[in-house]
Write an enzyme that holds these catalytic residues in place. Structure first.
Site, PDB file in Angstrom:
ATOM      1  N   LYS A 104       0.858  -1.191   0.000  1.00  0.00           N
ATOM      2  CA  LYS A 104       0.000   0.000   0.000  1.00  0.00           C
ATOM      3  C   LYS A 104       0.887   1.231   0.000  1.00  0.00           C
ATOM      4  O   LYS A 104       2.018   1.180   0.480  1.00  0.00           O
ATOM      5  CB  LYS A 104      -0.869   0.036   1.270  1.00  0.00           C
ATOM      6  CG  LYS A 104      -2.111   0.871   1.130  1.00  0.00           C
ATOM      7  CD  LYS A 104      -3.173   0.078   0.417  1.00  0.00           C
ATOM      8  CE  LYS A 104      -4.435   0.826   0.168  1.00  0.00           C
ATOM      9  NZ  LYS A 104      -5.473  -0.087  -0.313  1.00  0.00           N
TER      10      LYS A 104
HETATM   11  N1  GLU Z   1      -7.222  -0.160  -3.607  1.00  0.00           N
HETATM   12  C1  GLU Z   1      -7.910  -1.355  -3.917  1.00  0.00           C
HETATM   13  C2  GLU Z   1      -8.036  -2.254  -2.706  1.00  0.00           C
HETATM   14  O1  GLU Z   1      -7.854  -1.821  -1.607  1.00  0.00           O
HETATM   15  C3  GLU Z   1      -7.349  -2.064  -5.130  1.00  0.00           C
HETATM   16  C4  GLU Z   1      -5.931  -2.482  -5.033  1.00  0.00           C
HETATM   17  C5  GLU Z   1      -5.393  -3.067  -6.331  1.00  0.00           C
HETATM   18  O2  GLU Z   1      -6.147  -3.230  -7.273  1.00  0.00           O
HETATM   19  O3  GLU Z   1      -4.210  -3.332  -6.336  1.00  0.00           O
HETATM   20  O4  GLU Z   1      -8.368  -3.402  -2.828  1.00  0.00           O
END
Ligand code: GLU
Length: 416
Positions: A104
């Protein structure tokens, strides 16, 4: 009440680990963050002043493949929040059986205060600062709160300029014209609808006749609301940060989407038999399905007993605390946990990644039907586990993913 998001996330693994008798070494290993980078991002503002923002990129785990996770721009971004959300991604990808890890990133910034030009420069400099952490075979970024396909285009371009060639696979959630996947933007919402339809069938509920309350009117909440309305469900309340709107007769979501596009607030809308509602009131509104699709820790020890629904479908990441979970279990509310409920997004991100690697792009039908198969099969796995071990769907989901991660850890062994 301040809830440390990282401590809260680790508690969910503790509960699952106890159930499956995970050995203490693996438990410690799975709870730790692999690496974390904190960066300063200096930005020359349009008025000539200099502002310095703090940014992060965290790899929780690359045990099962490259890191995968979104980029969040929000005034509330902290290192612990990034660590918690990266951990969640590891368990999400493991649960779906995708060959990816969890990561993240984000910047502590209020995007509403930046011009377009400032936002682009900020994104490009941030990408430069974290460039050694990301890459198609290292860690793949994606949109999250207050970032979108345009942000991903700037990140992909900056990365590609530095590497001297176009490398689309460094991010997912890109515009379709430059290697994005059809269906990715709507994927978290589409996946939630598939899961809700499946669950209702299983529990013998008639989805068409159910009342739905949604917290959040962003990329997830608005898509789910629109699709539910198209399926003739009654969305009786919906909100955004500033508050929301309620109508016992059901809301017209298409009209509300237009209203928002004109720059208005939901609570200002005046329709037939509608009234404004606060976020607290919304969460305790009696309904069949409650969908928290905003931010973390919205359902916690002090308001969990007021939740009055049959199904709680978690569109946001970590909207429910562990203490609240216990209360919801006592109330026999079926909670579809975030790591499955909103995983349509990561699932189609994975499809985008493999489409980029193969330079071959799928049609929408294929994207949605392959996503549906993965989500429903995963749901069935956790449902069976929860029945067999008499536990919640969340603990079952964490138990399955913990087992998968522990197995990968055992097979790989330790270096050196
Ligand atoms: N931000 C989204 C999540 O928390 C998608 C993350 C992604 O597709 O890598 O699942």
């Amino acid at each position: 009440m301040i809830i440390n998001p990282y401590e809260s996330a680790k508690k969910k693994i503790d509960i699952a680990a106890e159930l499956i008798n995970l050995n203490p070494n693996s438990l410690e290993y799975l709870k730790k963050t692999e690496r974390a980078l904190i960066v300063s991002i200096p930005l020359m503002m349009d008025d000539g002043s200099l502002e310095i923002f703090e940014g992060f990129r965290v790899h929780h785990s690359t045990l099962r493949g490259p890191g995968k996770g979104g980029i969040r721009y929000s005034p509330f971004v902290t290192l612990d929040m990034m660590k918690a959300l990266a951990l969640l991604m590891t368990f999400k990808t493991a649960l779906l059986g995708l060959p990816l890890g969890g990561s993240k990133g984000g910047i502590r910034v209020d995007t509403k205060k930046l011009s377009n030009k400032e936002l682009e420069t900020l994104t490009r400099r941030y990408t430069m600062e974290i460039i050694n952490m990301i890459g198609p075979d290292k860690d793949i970024a994606a949109p999250d709160m207050y970032t979108d396909s345009r942000t991903m285009a700037w990140m992909m371009d900056t990365y590609s300029m530095q590497k001297g060639r176009t490398i689309t696979g460094v991010v997912t959630g890109k515009p379709i014209e430059i290697g994005g996947s059809i269906g990715r933007d709507e994927a978290p919402g589409t996946g939630m609808i598939y899961l809700l339809q499946h669950l209702c069938q299983k529990l013998n509920y008639n989805l068409d006749k159910m009342s739905v309350v949604i917290q959040g009117f962003g990329k997830v909440g608005s898509v789910v609301a629109k699709q539910l309305c198209n399926n003739s469900c009654n969305v009786i309340a919906i909100s955004e940060e500033e508050g929301g709107i309620y109508s016992p007769d059901g809301l017209d979501i298409d009209t509300l989407i237009k209203w928002k596009k004109q720059g208005n607030l939901l609570k200002e809308y005046e329709g037939k038999n509608t009234s404004p509602i606060t976020n607290d009131e919304l969460l305790s509104t009696k309904c069949d399905v409650l969908i928290p699709a905003a931010v973390e820790n919205q359902i916690y020890s002090r308001n969990a007993d007021k939740i009055d629904c049959k199904i709680l479908l978690e569109g946001a990441n970590s909207p429910t605390t562990s203490q609240a979970d216990k209360i919801l279990e006592e109330k026999e509310i079926v909670v579809v946990p975030d790591i499955l409920a909103n995983s349509g997004g990561i699932c189609v991100s994975y499809f985008e990644y493999i489409q980029d690697l193969q330079s071959y792009f799928w049609k929408l039908d294929r994207v949605n039907s392959e996503m549906k198969t993965i989500l429903i099969n995963t749901f069935e796995d956790i449902y069976k586990f929860s029945k067999k071990r008499d536990t919640s769907l969340r603990t079952a989901a964490y138990a399955i993913s913990t087992n998968r991660l522990a197995k990968a850890h055992e097979l790989r062994g330790l270096f050196p």
